[in-house]
Design a protein around this motif. Sequence first.
Motif, PDB file in Angstrom:
ATOM      1  N   GLN A  81       1.009  -0.950  -0.126  1.00 55.39           N
ATOM      2  CA  GLN A  81      -0.052  -0.019   0.124  1.00 55.39           C
ATOM      3  C   GLN A  81       0.985   1.311   0.013  1.00 55.39           C
ATOM      4  N   LEU A  82       2.517   1.130   0.688  1.00 55.55           N
ATOM      5  CA  LEU A  82       3.196   1.973   0.174  1.00 55.55           C
ATOM      6  C   LEU A  82       4.220   1.777  -0.701  1.00 55.55           C
ATOM      7  N   ASP A  83       4.875   2.835  -0.724  1.00 56.41           N
ATOM      8  CA  ASP A  83       6.432   2.627  -1.898  1.00 56.41           C
ATOM      9  C   ASP A  83       7.240   2.461  -0.977  1.00 56.41           C
ATOM     10  N   VAL A  84       7.748   3.780  -0.380  1.00 55.95           N
ATOM     11  CA  VAL A  84       8.351   3.845   0.963  1.00 55.95           C
ATOM     12  C   VAL A  84       8.440   4.364   2.041  1.00 55.95           C
ATOM     13  N   ALA A  85       8.935   4.549   3.163  1.00 56.21           N
ATOM     14  CA  ALA A  85       8.204   5.244   4.394  1.00 56.21           C
ATOM     15  C   ALA A  85       9.515   5.782   5.249  1.00 56.21           C
ATOM     16  N   PHE A  86       9.433   6.843   5.859  1.00 54.91           N
ATOM     17  CA  PHE A  86      10.074   7.173   6.335  1.00 54.91           C
ATOM     18  C   PHE A  86       9.720   7.287   7.981  1.00 54.91           C
ATOM     19  N   VAL A  87      10.600   6.045   8.569  1.00 52.92           N
ATOM     20  CA  VAL A  87      10.243   5.671   9.888  1.00 52.92           C
ATOM     21  C   VAL A  87      11.186   5.582  11.107  1.00 52.92           C
ATOM     22  N   HIS A  88      11.227   5.603  11.864  1.00 51.27           N
ATOM     23  CA  HIS A  88      11.710   5.706  13.286  1.00 51.27           C
ATOM     24  C   HIS A  88      11.702   4.683  14.634  1.00 51.27           C
ATOM     25  N   GLU A  89      12.831   4.388  14.732  1.00 52.57           N
ATOM     26  CA  GLU A  89      13.151   2.888  15.610  1.00 52.57           C
ATOM     27  C   GLU A  89      14.111   3.690  17.216  1.00 52.57           C
ATOM     28  N   THR A  90      13.050   3.911  18.004  1.00 53.85           N
ATOM     29  CA  THR A  90      13.439   4.065  19.435  1.00 53.85           C
ATOM     30  C   THR A  90      14.556   3.149  19.655  1.00 53.85           C
ATOM     31  N   GLU A  91      15.564   3.375  20.503  1.00 53.49           N
ATOM     32  CA  GLU A  91      16.684   2.796  20.640  1.00 53.49           C
ATOM     33  C   GLU A  91      15.768   1.826  21.440  1.00 53.49           C
ATOM     34  N   PHE A 137      22.428   0.448   3.591  1.00 52.66           N
ATOM     35  CA  PHE A 137      21.629  -0.250   3.066  1.00 52.66           C
ATOM     36  C   PHE A 137      21.610  -1.324   4.080  1.00 52.66           C
ATOM     37  N   ARG A 138      20.581  -2.232   4.670  1.00 55.95           N
ATOM     38  CA  ARG A 138      20.372  -3.129   5.547  1.00 55.95           C
ATOM     39  C   ARG A 138      18.850  -4.053   5.233  1.00 55.95           C
ATOM     40  N   GLU A 139      19.101  -5.576   5.117  1.00 58.79           N
ATOM     41  CA  GLU A 139      17.633  -5.804   4.606  1.00 58.79           C
ATOM     42  C   GLU A 139      17.300  -6.727   6.767  1.00 58.79           C
ATOM     43  N   ASP A 140      16.628  -6.688   6.958  1.00 60.23           N
ATOM     44  CA  ASP A 140      16.465  -6.987   8.420  1.00 60.23           C
ATOM     45  C   ASP A 140      16.321  -8.529   8.389  1.00 60.23           C
ATOM     46  N   THR A 141      17.011  -9.259   8.532  1.00 53.97           N
ATOM     47  CA  THR A 141      16.123 -10.637   9.367  1.00 53.97           C
ATOM     48  C   THR A 141      15.684 -11.270   9.715  1.00 53.97           C
ATOM     49  N   LEU A 151      16.708   9.588  25.719  1.00 54.40           N
ATOM     50  CA  LEU A 151      15.608   9.218  25.010  1.00 54.40           C
ATOM     51  C   LEU A 151      16.252   9.606  23.216  1.00 54.40           C
ATOM     52  N   THR A 152      16.116   8.345  22.920  1.00 55.43           N
ATOM     53  CA  THR A 152      17.412   8.300  21.106  1.00 55.43           C
ATOM     54  C   THR A 152      16.399   7.661  20.270  1.00 55.43           C
ATOM     55  N   ALA A 153      16.307   7.704  19.228  1.00 53.70           N
ATOM     56  CA  ALA A 153      16.107   6.908  18.146  1.00 53.70           C
ATOM     57  C   ALA A 153      16.909   7.428  16.479  1.00 53.70           C
ATOM     58  N   GLU A 154      16.676   5.973  15.834  1.00 48.68           N
ATOM     59  CA  GLU A 154      17.294   5.765  14.685  1.00 48.68           C
ATOM     60  C   GLU A 154      16.730   6.005  13.191  1.00 48.68           C
ATOM     61  N   LEU A 155      16.846   6.350  12.039  1.00 49.81           N
ATOM     62  CA  LEU A 155      15.595   7.609  11.532  1.00 49.81           C
ATOM     63  C   LEU A 155      15.947   6.832  10.518  1.00 49.81           C
ATOM     64  N   SER A 156      15.420   5.784  10.048  1.00 46.83           N
ATOM     65  CA  SER A 156      15.581   5.489   7.903  1.00 46.83           C
ATOM     66  C   SER A 156      14.586   5.118   7.299  1.00 46.83           C
ATOM     67  N   LEU A 157      15.254   5.133   6.549  1.00 40.95           N
ATOM     68  CA  LEU A 157      13.951   4.670   4.773  1.00 40.95           C
ATOM     69  C   LEU A 157      13.560   3.218   4.261  1.00 40.95           C
ATOM     70  N   ALA A 158      12.638   3.352   5.069  1.00 37.88           N
ATOM     71  CA  ALA A 158      12.027   1.744   4.731  1.00 37.88           C
ATOM     72  C   ALA A 158      11.429   1.917   3.147  1.00 37.88           C
ATOM     73  N   ARG A 164      17.245   2.101   4.734  1.00 35.03           N
ATOM     74  CA  ARG A 164      18.381   2.899   4.865  1.00 35.03           C
ATOM     75  C   ARG A 164      18.209   3.878   5.826  1.00 35.03           C
ATOM     76  N   VAL A 165      19.841   3.669   6.394  1.00 36.15           N
ATOM     77  CA  VAL A 165      19.888   4.793   7.714  1.00 36.15           C
ATOM     78  C   VAL A 165      20.119   5.683   7.637  1.00 36.15           C
ATOM     79  N   LEU A 166      19.549   7.220   7.848  1.00 40.93           N
ATOM     80  CA  LEU A 166      19.513   8.278   7.981  1.00 40.93           C
ATOM     81  C   LEU A 166      20.550   8.870   8.538  1.00 40.93           C
ATOM     82  N   ALA A 167      19.501   8.665  10.613  1.00 41.39           N
ATOM     83  CA  ALA A 167      20.530   8.992  11.656  1.00 41.39           C
ATOM     84  C   ALA A 167      20.545   7.977  12.050  1.00 41.39           C
TER      85      ALA A 167
END
Length: 347
Positions: free
Chosen positions: A141-151, A335-339, A266-273, A164-167
């Motif tokens: 339903q989406l092509d790409v998504a900007f997501v946050h992952e809480t550390e 880049f990484r493909e989550d296993t 409180l920190t997070a990782e930002l990535s483009l899924a 693909r990790v942005l920050a």
Amino acid sequence: MELEVRHLRALCAIADAGSVRKAALQLGMTQPSLTTQLRRIEAAIGGLLFTRGQTGSRPTPLGHAVLSRARPIVAEMAALVAAARDAAAGIGGARLRLGSVGGRVVTEWLRRIHRRLPETDVTIHIEVSSTTLLQLLATQQLDVAFVHETEGFPLHVPPGIQRRVLATGEPRFVAVAAAHPAARQHVVSLTDLAADSWIVDPTADHEWAAMRRAFTAAGLNPRLVHVRDNATAADLVASGEAVRPCQPTAEPTAGTVIRPLHGDPLTAELSLAIRPGALSACEHDALFTDLEDAYIALARGNPTYRAWLEGQGHPLLMPGPTGPVPLTTRAAASFREDTAQRSAAGG
């Protein structure tokens, strides 16, 4: 009996065909079945919708009133279904379906995409939950998504989705009332806010758990207030009723200030899924660059975040291309493909 879209569609078919028999053929029903359905609809509404005669069925005044409301609903539903089918089939011209968590970077990202792809139909779907965005990717339903992952709280990433990790290690700041004593400080500690209520969005992935972990590590147990509406949350902060964590690129609302938290608890990782096969590798690169440029522009232009970056001696403030933005010293793969194993660990 509650009217459904199929009932409204049946009424429109009878009116357009001019008879129950012809409408039944169009709808793939038997005439007795449609006649029974019409009687139930009229009973639910409380009046005759059609007059029946040898020349066919004609709407009554009540029927005309109902049809005037029914037709736009039926047309809108038909358009929705057609658009959804086109999107699933990937037809209908150049399209780009973006997803993102909320934040100021969204507008800047879209501006760059529109400038680069003026002929592309770009849509944006905003969600508080990154998990929801990943599921929308997995179901095409989406092509790409900007997501946050809480550390410390890995997302459950569906198989095949790449990120693909942005920050990494992006800090969470805190918004407090301008009249709050902590507002006079350049950096605020959790202890300074121990007596305050903290706003948490219950729909945000792991926000509550991450805050609890940070408070426990500091030996604190503040009150938590569940608020989903941003406008209400902003008013509560401005009035001094509560404080709340926020993204470092956020701008303070009226009557509030934003301050970094001491030690960045409180920190997070930002990535483009990315959903494999949705776009070409070149387009993935371009979308990531658009997002990266938007983020860098906001970070450099935000006085509070810029001061934090200067205090870190961060390369984000250096002129020229910076590439992916590692906000901590931890290495971040581009880049990484989550296993499946990582996905199971985050489930």
